[in-house]
Design a protein around this motif. Structure first.
Motif, short mmCIF file in Angstrom:
data_model
loop_
_atom_site.label_atom_id
_atom_site.label_comp_id
_atom_site.label_asym_id
_atom_site.label_seq_id
_atom_site.Cartn_x
_atom_site.Cartn_y
_atom_site.Cartn_z
N LEU A 46 0.95 -1.11 -0.17
CA LEU A 46 0.11 0.04 0.01
C LEU A 46 0.84 1.32 0.07
O LEU A 46 2.06 1.27 0.58
CB LEU A 46 -0.97 0.03 1.28
CG LEU A 46 -2.22 -0.78 0.95
CD1 LEU A 46 -2.99 -0.74 2.48
CD2 LEU A 46 -3.05 -0.19 -0.30
N HIS A 47 0.47 2.14 -0.68
CA HIS A 47 0.91 3.56 -0.76
C HIS A 47 2.32 3.34 -1.99
O HIS A 47 2.23 4.37 -2.80
CB HIS A 47 1.70 4.06 0.62
CG HIS A 47 2.24 5.48 0.37
ND1 HIS A 47 1.52 6.58 -0.05
CD2 HIS A 47 3.53 5.94 0.16
CE1 HIS A 47 2.21 7.55 0.07
NE2 HIS A 47 3.63 7.13 0.05
N HIS A 51 -2.89 2.64 -3.88
CA HIS A 51 -3.49 3.41 -2.69
C HIS A 51 -4.51 2.46 -2.14
O HIS A 51 -5.39 1.86 -2.77
CB HIS A 51 -3.73 4.87 -3.39
CG HIS A 51 -2.58 5.57 -3.96
ND1 HIS A 51 -1.60 5.92 -2.99
CD2 HIS A 51 -1.95 5.51 -4.82
CE1 HIS A 51 -0.39 6.62 -3.52
NE2 HIS A 51 -0.77 6.33 -4.82
N LEU A 52 -5.08 3.15 -0.86
CA LEU A 52 -6.06 2.61 -0.20
C LEU A 52 -7.33 2.91 -0.98
O LEU A 52 -8.39 1.90 -0.91
CB LEU A 52 -5.99 3.24 1.14
CG LEU A 52 -7.12 2.48 2.07
CD1 LEU A 52 -6.83 1.23 2.67
CD2 LEU A 52 -7.14 3.28 3.55
N TYR A 53 -7.42 3.74 -1.73
CA TYR A 53 -8.88 4.40 -2.34
C TYR A 53 -8.97 3.33 -3.35
O TYR A 53 -10.23 3.34 -3.84
CB TYR A 53 -8.73 5.90 -2.71
CG TYR A 53 -7.72 5.95 -3.77
CD1 TYR A 53 -7.94 5.77 -5.31
CD2 TYR A 53 -6.62 6.79 -3.44
CE1 TYR A 53 -7.05 6.28 -6.15
CE2 TYR A 53 -5.69 7.00 -4.25
CZ TYR A 53 -5.92 6.89 -5.79
OH TYR A 53 -5.05 6.99 -6.87
N LEU A 71 -5.54 -8.44 2.79
CA LEU A 71 -4.45 -7.57 3.42
C LEU A 71 -3.61 -8.10 4.62
O LEU A 71 -4.31 -8.78 5.35
CB LEU A 71 -5.09 -6.09 3.90
CG LEU A 71 -5.85 -5.26 2.72
CD1 LEU A 71 -6.30 -4.06 3.34
CD2 LEU A 71 -5.07 -5.10 1.46
N ARG A 107 -7.03 2.70 9.55
CA ARG A 107 -7.41 3.74 8.60
C ARG A 107 -7.32 4.83 9.44
O ARG A 107 -6.87 5.95 8.79
CB ARG A 107 -8.52 3.32 7.62
CG ARG A 107 -8.62 4.09 6.62
CD ARG A 107 -9.89 3.69 5.55
NE ARG A 107 -9.46 2.58 4.90
CZ ARG A 107 -10.14 1.40 5.19
NH1 ARG A 107 -11.07 1.35 6.41
NH2 ARG A 107 -10.06 0.52 4.26
N GLU A 112 -2.30 2.54 7.50
CA GLU A 112 -2.72 1.62 6.33
C GLU A 112 -1.42 1.27 5.33
O GLU A 112 -1.44 0.30 4.74
CB GLU A 112 -4.13 2.00 5.62
CG GLU A 112 -3.60 3.14 4.65
CD GLU A 112 -4.04 4.44 5.57
OE1 GLU A 112 -3.92 5.71 4.83
OE2 GLU A 112 -4.16 4.61 6.71
N GLU A 113 -0.77 2.20 5.36
CA GLU A 113 0.57 1.78 4.44
C GLU A 113 1.26 0.76 5.01
O GLU A 113 2.30 0.28 4.30
CB GLU A 113 1.55 3.21 4.38
CG GLU A 113 2.19 3.33 5.63
CD GLU A 113 1.56 4.12 6.75
OE1 GLU A 113 2.16 4.27 7.87
OE2 GLU A 113 0.48 4.56 6.45
N TYR A 115 0.25 -2.08 5.36
CA TYR A 115 -0.29 -3.33 4.85
C TYR A 115 0.16 -3.78 3.45
O TYR A 115 0.59 -2.93 2.44
CB TYR A 115 -1.69 -3.47 4.57
CG TYR A 115 -2.58 -3.40 5.99
CD1 TYR A 115 -2.86 -4.71 6.44
CD2 TYR A 115 -2.97 -2.38 6.69
CE1 TYR A 115 -3.55 -4.87 7.75
CE2 TYR A 115 -3.56 -2.52 7.89
CZ TYR A 115 -3.87 -3.68 8.46
OH TYR A 115 -4.45 -3.71 9.66
#
Length: 379
Positions: A46-47, A51-53, A71, A107, A112-113, A115
């Protein structure tokens, strides 16, 4: 991904000319050719990689570009040697398959990054951590368990309502390929496990065609006749060895029954095909769904969590295989309570036409998330 093309008109013409019956299936591992799937198999960060979105919650399940995903955080708090030895020990970080309160908390905390995102269902994941008593940092692979909050949200195998050893058994014995297959109707892509016993023989297509013809294109498990939909009838190797074409090792199974057999390569069967098979079973009087045990046997496995909840609270049993005419089209219903004119469906596209016909319709995921509110429509 399995591509099945209907050559029945061509086959009919060929048979009139004296040619042998053949059923042609094109098996292409399209996922293996995709950069997306290659990356997910190895694990995306992630990132850095996405991205999370971009991650969606489809029917409570985590999704990325039409693929069911998980995840997990590689860095472990527990002593790394213990996690590598047993990834399901208390304190080990879990695999997340659904939108649960743990992910929501992470979150909200902006963490979250940490994961990694994967759809690798072979069960072994790269983890890192420190040796006991603050030793060196090392890495290895561990068979991580699935988050219990996720299992509770999905009510996987009735997890939310189980107690003690029965609850622990679902967690400890969970098979990721089986879990992903259970919810495959929600997704367009299905990851195939790499493990396989042998490969098909060169004459397999003819062997399969001959065997299915000998069985009059009828499923030996549920009895549904598929002579008009031959692509939905498979030939199954009972012992899982694809090179063993002995007659006593073969079984003609509809696609739905095939996915529910042990020792088979986990496969993708579309939601539309499962609905069609149940429609045919109903028309041919091949099942009696007066008991929940029967409904659970024939319904799409993605509905099991909701059905187990309905069974526990002794709701009237739903009917399967019902189709309603809307204009010039037929709309199939996953679960129907006709007397109440209430339906539960998997796909959003089923909602509008049924509502237009005066039905109360809920998505299966909404029914599970708001079960107590749903009951009033059925009782």
């Amino acid at each position: 991904m399995k591509i099945s093309i209907n050559f029945e008109p061509l086959e009919s013409a060929a048979l009139k000319m004296g040619a042998p019956s053949r059923h042609i299936e094109l098996n292409a591992n399209l996922e293996q050719l995709s950069e997306i799937d290659s990356g997910l198999d190895e694990g995306l960060v992630l990132h850095d990689d996405l991205h999370l979105y971009e991650i969606e919650s489809k029917h409570s399940l985590l999704s990325y570009k039409g693929r069911q995903i998980m995840l997990y955080i590689p860095e472990q708090n527990s002593p790394i040697e213990e996690v590598i030895k047993d990834g399901k020990i208390e304190g080990a970080r879990r695999l997340h398959v659904a939108e649960c309160k743990t992910l929501e908390r992470m979150r909200n905390e902006g963490r979250e990054e940490r994961y990694h995102v994967t759809n690798n269902i072979n069960g072994s994941y790269l983890v890192t951590g420190y040796r006991f008593n603050g030793g060196d940092k090392i890495e290895g692979k561990a068979e991580l368990g699935v988050c219990k909050n996720c299992l509770r949200i999905l009510n996987y195998k009735g997890y939310a309502d189980l107690k003690g050893e029965a609850k622990d058994k679902v967690f400890l014995e969970l098979n990721l390929a089986e879990l992903f297959e259970s919810y495959s109707s929600y997704f367009k892509h299905y990851p195939t496990p790499k493990k396989s016993i042998g490969s098909y023989t060169k004459d397999w297509e003819q062997v399969s065609a001959n065997y299915r013809q000998q069985q009059n294109y009828t499923c030996e498990q549920c009895g549904v006749a598929l002579s008009s939909h031959k692509r939905l009838l498979h030939t199954h190797h009972i012992n899982g060895v694809k090179t063993d074409n002995a007659v006593n090792n073969l079984k003609a199974l509809c696609a739905d029954c095939h996915t529910k057999q042990p020792n088979h390569d986990h496969m993708y069967v579309s939601h539309e095909d499962r609905l069609l098979i149940n429609q045919l079973r109903r028309e041919q009087h091949k099942f009696d769904c007066s008991e929940y045990s029967d409904v659970l046997q024939y319904a799409d496995s993605a509905l099991n969590g909701l059905l187990l909840k309905c069974q526990k609270f002794r709701l009237p049993t739903p009917e399967l295989g019902i189709c309603i005419k809307h204009g010039n089209e037929l709309v199939s219903i996953d679960l129907a309570w006709p007397r109440k004119k209430f339906a539960v469906v998997i796909e959003h596209t089923q909602l509008t036409p049924l509502k237009a016909l005066g039905w109360d319709v809920w998505l299966a995921s909404d029914g599970l998330a708001n079960f107590y509110a749903m009951q009033k429509y059925i009782r």
